[in-house]
Motif scaffolding. Sequence first.
Motif, PDB file in Angstrom:
ATOM      1  N   GLU A  15       0.831  -1.198   0.000  1.00 25.39           N
ATOM      2  CA  GLU A  15       0.000   0.000   0.000  1.00 25.39           C
ATOM      3  C   GLU A  15       0.871   1.256   0.000  1.00 25.39           C
ATOM      4  OE1 GLU A  15      -3.250   0.026  -0.269  1.00 25.39           O
ATOM      5  OE2 GLU A  15      -3.459  -2.158  -0.212  1.00 25.39           O
ATOM      6  N   ASP A  16       0.290   2.335  -0.520  1.00 26.52           N
ATOM      7  CA  ASP A  16       1.017   3.602  -0.563  1.00 26.52           C
ATOM      8  C   ASP A  16       0.996   4.338   0.764  1.00 26.52           C
ATOM      9  OD1 ASP A  16       1.699   3.221  -3.205  1.00 26.52           O
ATOM     10  OD2 ASP A  16      -0.069   4.271  -3.962  1.00 26.52           O
ATOM     11  N   GLY A  58       2.083  -2.623   7.503  1.00 24.06           N
ATOM     12  CA  GLY A  58       1.708  -2.985   6.151  1.00 24.06           C
ATOM     13  C   GLY A  58       2.754  -3.781   5.416  1.00 24.06           C
TER      14      GLY A  58
END
Length: 248
Positions: A171-172, A241
Motif C-alpha cells: 500500500e502507498d 503494512g
Amino acid sequence: MVRLGRIADVPVQLVCHGISVVLSQWKAEVNLLNNLQKWAAICDEMQENYPVLATPFLAAEKRFGPRWVEEAVPAIEGMYGDIGSPLSGRLKDALGCYAEFANDSMRHQVMFERSGKYRASNYEEVRAALYDNADHMTQNYLPGLWFSHYVWPQHYFTLIGFTNCVLPRIEDEGVFFEVGVGCGMYSKITLDNKPGIRGIGFDISQHSLDYTGRVMKSFGYESRYRLENRDIRYGYDVSYGGIWVMTV
C-alpha cells in the motif's frame, strides 16, 4: 568587520581597508560535473589509493546500465556531500571505510573456506565483535555497506528487485517495519518511492540506528520514520503494512 550582504550566494565582507570576496570555488566546480564525471572522480580515487578494489567501481556503469548512475551519485552525495574533483576529505574517508569493509569481507570469506567457520560463531561473539563494536561499525561496515549497494552486483540487483517487484505490491500509506536496518538503505528507498508511507526501523546495534538516523535526516525523512533499539523476536504491538528483513 561588517557584513555587507551576499551576491549569488557569495559572502561579501568589508575587511579594514579593502573588500574581501570569499569564493566557493569547490562548489562551482562541483556544479560543472555531471553524474558520470562525478563517478569518474570516485573511480580515480579508488584506482590511486585502492587499485585492487577499484574494479567494481570501474565496471559499474557498463554492468548496471544508464539508470544506475542517477541513483548512485545522489545517494552518495546525500550522505557524504558534493562530489567534486578533487574529492573532499569526507568522501575520501568514506571510500577508505569501504576499502576496509571490502577487505574485511574477503578475510572472513577466506577464513570460512579454510576452516568451515567464522571467527565469531555465536550470537554473543558476533554482537561483541561486530554490532557493538563502534570502530568496526562506523569506520568499516556501515559506510562500506552504503557504497556496496551501488558497486556490488548482488547488492545492487537485490535493491532493484526490491524497488521494482516488492514495493509496487504494498500500500502507498500505512506503516512498514525494517528489522535489522543496517545502513538504512532499504528504508530510505521505501520512503523515496512511497510518499504516503511511514516506517519504523529496528536494530540491536545502536551504531546502525545512529547511522540510519543520519540517513533519514540527510534525505528529509525524519518526520516519517522512527528508530528503536529492540530485539524484534520479543514481539511488537503495532500493526504494519510490510516488513523487510533483507540480510541476517
